[in-house]
Design an enzyme around this catalytic site. Structure first.
Site, PDB file in Angstrom:
ATOM      1  N   SER A  47      15.812  21.698 -25.032  1.00 34.00           N
ATOM      2  CA  SER A  47      15.889  20.585 -24.410  1.00 34.00           C
ATOM      3  C   SER A  47      16.601  21.018 -22.987  1.00 34.00           C
ATOM      4  CB  SER A  47      16.737  19.698 -24.985  1.00 34.00           C
ATOM      5  OG  SER A  47      17.193  18.622 -24.109  1.00 34.00           O
ATOM      6  N   HIS A  73      11.558  20.469 -23.567  1.00 35.54           N
ATOM      7  CA  HIS A  73      11.598  19.029 -23.631  1.00 35.54           C
ATOM      8  C   HIS A  73      12.608  18.522 -22.514  1.00 35.54           C
ATOM      9  CE1 HIS A  73      12.403  15.463 -26.564  1.00 35.54           C
ATOM     10  NE2 HIS A  73      13.666  15.248 -25.879  1.00 35.54           N
ATOM     11  N   ASP A 103      14.469  15.460 -21.101  1.00 36.54           N
ATOM     12  CA  ASP A 103      15.047  13.885 -21.333  1.00 36.54           C
ATOM     13  C   ASP A 103      15.180  13.084 -19.843  1.00 36.54           C
ATOM     14  OD1 ASP A 103      15.600  13.908 -24.213  1.00 36.54           O
ATOM     15  OD2 ASP A 103      16.970  15.403 -23.728  1.00 36.54           O
ATOM     16  N   MET A 129      16.497   9.765 -18.622  1.00 36.70           N
ATOM     17  CA  MET A 129      17.489   8.610 -18.839  1.00 36.70           C
ATOM     18  C   MET A 129      17.678   7.901 -17.510  1.00 36.70           C
ATOM     19  SD  MET A 129      20.257  10.759 -21.148  1.00 36.70           S
ATOM     20  CE  MET A 129      19.905  11.914 -22.128  1.00 36.70           C
ATOM     21  N   HIS A 161      10.650  12.905 -23.029  1.00 41.03           N
ATOM     22  CA  HIS A 161      11.304  11.998 -23.818  1.00 41.03           C
ATOM     23  C   HIS A 161      11.828  10.958 -22.685  1.00 41.03           C
ATOM     24  CE1 HIS A 161      14.522  10.954 -27.098  1.00 41.03           C
ATOM     25  NE2 HIS A 161      13.714   9.875 -26.817  1.00 41.03           N
ATOM     26  N   MET A 219      13.810   7.769 -22.146  1.00 44.96           N
ATOM     27  CA  MET A 219      15.093   6.958 -22.554  1.00 44.96           C
ATOM     28  C   MET A 219      15.271   6.020 -21.359  1.00 44.96           C
ATOM     29  SD  MET A 219      17.407   9.641 -24.956  1.00 44.96           S
ATOM     30  CE  MET A 219      16.701  11.138 -23.907  1.00 44.96           C
ATOM     31  N   MET A 259      15.283  10.012 -33.888  1.00 44.80           N
ATOM     32  CA  MET A 259      16.375  10.398 -33.226  1.00 44.80           C
ATOM     33  C   MET A 259      17.445  10.756 -34.301  1.00 44.80           C
ATOM     34  SD  MET A 259      15.956  10.790 -29.996  1.00 44.80           S
ATOM     35  CE  MET A 259      17.676  11.207 -29.542  1.00 44.80           C
ATOM     36  N   GLY A 299      21.284   9.431 -25.465  1.00 45.95           N
ATOM     37  CA  GLY A 299      22.033   9.024 -24.155  1.00 45.95           C
ATOM     38  C   GLY A 299      22.909  10.361 -23.809  1.00 45.95           C
ATOM     39  N   PHE A 300      23.021  11.310 -24.651  1.00 48.29           N
ATOM     40  CA  PHE A 300      23.986  12.414 -24.294  1.00 48.29           C
ATOM     41  C   PHE A 300      23.565  13.637 -25.131  1.00 48.29           C
ATOM     42  CE2 PHE A 300      26.512   8.660 -23.128  1.00 48.29           C
ATOM     43  CZ  PHE A 300      26.946   8.906 -21.853  1.00 48.29           C
ATOM     44  N   GLY A 301      23.857  14.733 -24.478  1.00 52.51           N
ATOM     45  CA  GLY A 301      23.623  15.977 -25.222  1.00 52.51           C
ATOM     46  C   GLY A 301      24.821  16.583 -26.061  1.00 52.51           C
ATOM     47  N   GLY A 302      24.858  17.317 -26.905  1.00 55.19           N
ATOM     48  CA  GLY A 302      26.029  17.828 -27.552  1.00 55.19           C
ATOM     49  C   GLY A 302      26.261  17.016 -28.596  1.00 55.19           C
ATOM     50  N   ASP A 323      15.362  15.098 -32.958  1.00 57.37           N
ATOM     51  CA  ASP A 323      15.997  15.327 -31.804  1.00 57.37           C
ATOM     52  C   ASP A 323      17.544  14.842 -31.760  1.00 57.37           C
ATOM     53  OD1 ASP A 323      17.084  15.602 -29.150  1.00 57.37           O
ATOM     54  OD2 ASP A 323      15.688  14.189 -28.167  1.00 57.37           O
ATOM     55  N   GLY A 324      18.536  15.969 -31.888  1.00 58.61           N
ATOM     56  CA  GLY A 324      20.063  15.471 -31.819  1.00 58.61           C
ATOM     57  C   GLY A 324      20.666  16.317 -32.767  1.00 58.61           C
ATOM     58  N   GLY A 325      21.691  17.226 -32.454  1.00 60.80           N
ATOM     59  CA  GLY A 325      22.336  18.040 -33.043  1.00 60.80           C
ATOM     60  C   GLY A 325      21.655  19.174 -33.941  1.00 60.80           C
ATOM     61  N   GLY A 332      18.876  21.675 -27.835  1.00 55.28           N
ATOM     62  CA  GLY A 332      19.762  21.775 -26.558  1.00 55.28           C
ATOM     63  C   GLY A 332      20.600  22.800 -26.379  1.00 55.28           C
ATOM     64  N   SER A 333      21.928  22.624 -27.049  1.00 57.30           N
ATOM     65  CA  SER A 333      23.135  23.300 -26.886  1.00 57.30           C
ATOM     66  C   SER A 333      22.888  24.746 -27.781  1.00 57.30           C
ATOM     67  CB  SER A 333      24.273  22.678 -27.524  1.00 57.30           C
ATOM     68  OG  SER A 333      24.407  21.422 -26.613  1.00 57.30           O
TER      69      SER A 333
END
Length: 224
Positions: free
Chosen positions: A8, A31, A33, A35, A64, A66, A135, A140-143, A173-175, A195-196
């Site tokens: 991401s 990926h 994002d 927003m 993606h 959003m 999701m 809305g936010f990474g990390g 997607d997410g964590g 991402g992170s």
């Protein structure tokens, strides 16, 4: 199906986006994002940046969205170079029509579900899609930390895909990280947005391959 890792760009250094894209060219997709500070409480990349990214890397772009009103905006991202476009069902006015338009314009059509949105009401829509995104954090936010309570939803989604004999991808997607990717793979996901875990590593390319090996180990899928 081969398992796929999609870094991401949201977690990359925005002052060096071209270099950050090149740093993960062993990945399957990049990926992106998008927003709008309306559908989610953040503002990120838009059409001009997607177009520039497409010129900076050979890795296909997985956008993606959003955003509010994806029915209006999604076609512009295809024209900008996106090979896959994901819209949120919570924001789409006519998801079937939108999915068909995305496909007609030459991109893969994907639909995303926020954590509180169940998959079951959309079972009949699945044949219209190339990918379904579950999701595993609030968009809305990474990390953010991975939501373990999404694992049963991933399993149910995989069961519905298999029930209909569909060759569609199931993305999470997410964590997603070395600590969580195996659970996602075991639950039935085959496309992983990270991402992170990628851009926070000393070597993003090695991080991509390490995540791929963990997912393959969890599912017994041979390396590609």
């Amino acid at each position: 199906m081969a398992l796929q890792i999609n870094p991401s760009i949201l977690s990359a250094d925005f002052s060096r986006l071209a270099d950050e894209a090149k740093a993960v060219e062993g990945a399957d997709w990049l990926h992106v994002d998008v927003m709008d500070n309306h559908f989610v409480p953040n503002l990120t990349l838009g059409v001009p940046v997607v177009e520039s990214l497409g010129k900076a890397t050979d890795t296909p772009l997985d956008c993606h969205l959003m955003i509010d009103d994806p029915d209006r905006w999604a076609p512009q991202y295809i024209e900008a170079g996106a090979g896959s476009v994901t819209f949120h069902v919570e924001a789409a006015a006519a998801p079937v029509r939108l999915a068909r338009e995305i496909r007609a314009k030459g991109a893969r059509a994907s639909m995303a579900l926020k954590p509180a949105t169940p998959i079951e009401p959309y079972e009949d829509l699945l044949p219209e899609l190339d990918m379904l995104l579950v999701m595993t954090v609030e968009p809305g936010f990474g990390g953010q930390a991975f939501l373990d309570i999404m694992l049963p939803k991933i399993r149910r989604t995989r069961q519905l895909i298999d029930k209909h004999g569909l060759q569609m991808w199931l993305q999470v997607d997410g964590g997603v990280s070395a600590a969580t990717i195996e659970r996602c793979a075991e639950a039935g996901a085959d496309v992983f947005v990270a991402g992170s875990a990628v851009y926070g590593a000393d070597d993003p390319a090695k991080a991509v391959e390490a995540l791929r090996r963990l997912a393959e180990k969890a599912t017994g899928t041979p390396g590609t």
